[in-house]
Design a protein around this motif. Sequence first.
Motif, short mmCIF file in Angstrom:
data_model
loop_
_atom_site.label_atom_id
_atom_site.label_comp_id
_atom_site.label_asym_id
_atom_site.label_seq_id
_atom_site.Cartn_x
_atom_site.Cartn_y
_atom_site.Cartn_z
N LEU A 163 0.83 -1.19 0.00
CA LEU A 163 0.00 0.00 0.00
C LEU A 163 0.87 1.25 0.00
CD1 LEU A 163 -2.76 -1.00 2.56
CD2 LEU A 163 -2.87 -1.09 0.07
N PRO A 164 0.45 2.30 -0.67
CA PRO A 164 1.25 3.52 -0.74
C PRO A 164 1.21 4.27 0.58
CG PRO A 164 -0.85 3.85 -1.82
CD PRO A 164 -0.79 2.40 -1.45
N SER A 165 2.28 4.97 0.90
CA SER A 165 2.31 5.79 2.11
C SER A 165 1.61 7.12 1.88
CB SER A 165 3.77 6.04 2.53
OG SER A 165 4.48 6.65 1.46
N ALA A 166 1.47 7.54 0.63
CA ALA A 166 0.76 8.77 0.27
C ALA A 166 -0.36 8.40 -0.70
CB ALA A 166 1.72 9.77 -0.38
N PRO A 167 -1.43 9.21 -0.74
CA PRO A 167 -2.55 8.88 -1.64
C PRO A 167 -2.11 8.79 -3.09
CG PRO A 167 -3.17 10.60 -0.08
CD PRO A 167 -1.69 10.42 0.06
N VAL A 168 -2.55 7.75 -3.76
CA VAL A 168 -2.33 7.60 -5.20
C VAL A 168 -3.67 7.24 -5.83
CG1 VAL A 168 0.07 6.87 -4.99
CG2 VAL A 168 -1.74 5.16 -4.98
N SER A 169 -3.78 7.45 -7.11
CA SER A 169 -5.05 7.17 -7.79
C SER A 169 -4.81 6.32 -9.03
CB SER A 169 -5.75 8.48 -8.18
OG SER A 169 -4.95 9.22 -9.09
N THR A 170 -5.80 5.56 -9.38
CA THR A 170 -5.75 4.73 -10.58
C THR A 170 -7.11 4.77 -11.25
OG1 THR A 170 -5.22 2.53 -11.45
CG2 THR A 170 -6.40 2.63 -9.35
N PRO A 171 -7.16 4.84 -12.58
CA PRO A 171 -8.46 4.92 -13.26
C PRO A 171 -9.20 3.59 -13.23
CG PRO A 171 -6.66 4.82 -14.86
CD PRO A 171 -6.02 4.95 -13.51
N ALA A 172 -10.51 3.67 -13.20
CA ALA A 172 -11.36 2.48 -13.18
C ALA A 172 -12.72 2.84 -13.76
CB ALA A 172 -11.51 1.93 -11.77
N THR A 173 -13.49 1.80 -14.06
CA THR A 173 -14.86 1.97 -14.55
C THR A 173 -15.81 1.26 -13.61
OG1 THR A 173 -14.10 2.04 -16.85
CG2 THR A 173 -16.43 1.60 -16.48
N VAL A 174 -16.88 1.94 -13.24
CA VAL A 174 -17.86 1.36 -12.33
C VAL A 174 -18.68 0.31 -13.07
CG1 VAL A 174 -19.87 1.83 -10.86
CG2 VAL A 174 -17.96 3.45 -10.94
N VAL A 175 -18.78 -0.87 -12.47
CA VAL A 175 -19.55 -1.97 -13.06
C VAL A 175 -20.92 -2.10 -12.41
CG1 VAL A 175 -19.61 -4.46 -13.45
CG2 VAL A 175 -17.45 -3.21 -13.67
N LEU A 192 -13.98 -2.09 -12.51
CA LEU A 192 -13.17 -2.75 -13.53
C LEU A 192 -11.89 -1.95 -13.71
CD1 LEU A 192 -12.79 -4.79 -15.90
CD2 LEU A 192 -13.93 -3.09 -17.34
N LEU A 193 -10.76 -2.61 -13.52
CA LEU A 193 -9.46 -1.94 -13.66
C LEU A 193 -8.38 -2.98 -13.94
CD1 LEU A 193 -8.43 -0.78 -10.06
CD2 LEU A 193 -10.24 -2.38 -10.53
N GLY A 194 -7.15 -2.53 -14.07
CA GLY A 194 -6.05 -3.45 -14.33
C GLY A 194 -5.88 -4.46 -13.22
N ARG A 195 -5.37 -5.65 -13.57
CA ARG A 195 -5.26 -6.73 -12.59
C ARG A 195 -4.37 -6.35 -11.41
NH1 ARG A 195 -3.55 -12.37 -15.05
NH2 ARG A 195 -5.57 -12.01 -16.05
N ASP A 196 -3.23 -5.74 -11.66
CA ASP A 196 -2.34 -5.36 -10.56
C ASP A 196 -2.99 -4.32 -9.66
OD1 ASP A 196 -0.44 -7.11 -11.54
OD2 ASP A 196 0.66 -5.56 -12.64
N ASP A 197 -3.66 -3.34 -10.28
CA ASP A 197 -4.34 -2.30 -9.49
C ASP A 197 -5.49 -2.89 -8.69
OD1 ASP A 197 -2.66 -0.26 -10.36
OD2 ASP A 197 -3.87 0.11 -12.14
#
Length: 215
Positions: A163-175, A192-197
């Motif tokens: 987990l990140p120590s500071a806020p990070v964001s990743t794009p996703a789509t609501v299913v 729905l997002l990338g497998r690693d994310d």
Amino acid sequence: MTAVAERTKTPARPSISTAQPKRRWSLLVGGLLLVLLSAGVFAVIQLGGDARVQVLAVARPVAAGQPISAADLRTVRVVPDPTVKLVPAGQAQQIIGRTAAVPLAEGVLLTQSQLGPASWPDAGQAVVATALKPGQVPAGIAPGSRVLVVMVAKDGGPADPALPSAPVSTPATVVEVVPGADGADTTLVSLLLGRDDATKVAGSGSGVSLVVVGS
């Protein structure tokens, strides 16, 4: 000598012909009939030239792999595109009971490629469900919404290197959005997002918030 009294002749009044009013009435009636006939011909031409056809559309969201019911379908009139194989409205009974190969959003026109065994998500993608509390999920969020998943480290406890120590964001789509999933104010949102994310989001627990972004 005989006096002969002559009568004063009264000038004859000109006779009024009755043909003129009759002619005017016949012209008026003829004009009205011509207008009605023109309107009827125009309506027939317009209806005959309507290129729209009745096809099936999705009446409510359908998850991938879910059988389609009659309540999931509705009929709409559209101008067809030869490159898109839409499903005619007359084939509704043949569609009922088949499964959706991909998630179907409300209002989407149904195509044959959207039906069959679930083939979703695509390779390299994953779907993760996260329970969000009030303040973590924006108002008006719905299936198809594009969001940023903001992840932060949990307060207290041992630090998780994933987990990140500071806020990070990743794009996703609501299913899918399920309000009150636990009978309270919690909202269960599938993303729905990338497998690693997706792995990181699943491990972040309650340390997730969503931000709606424009398309």
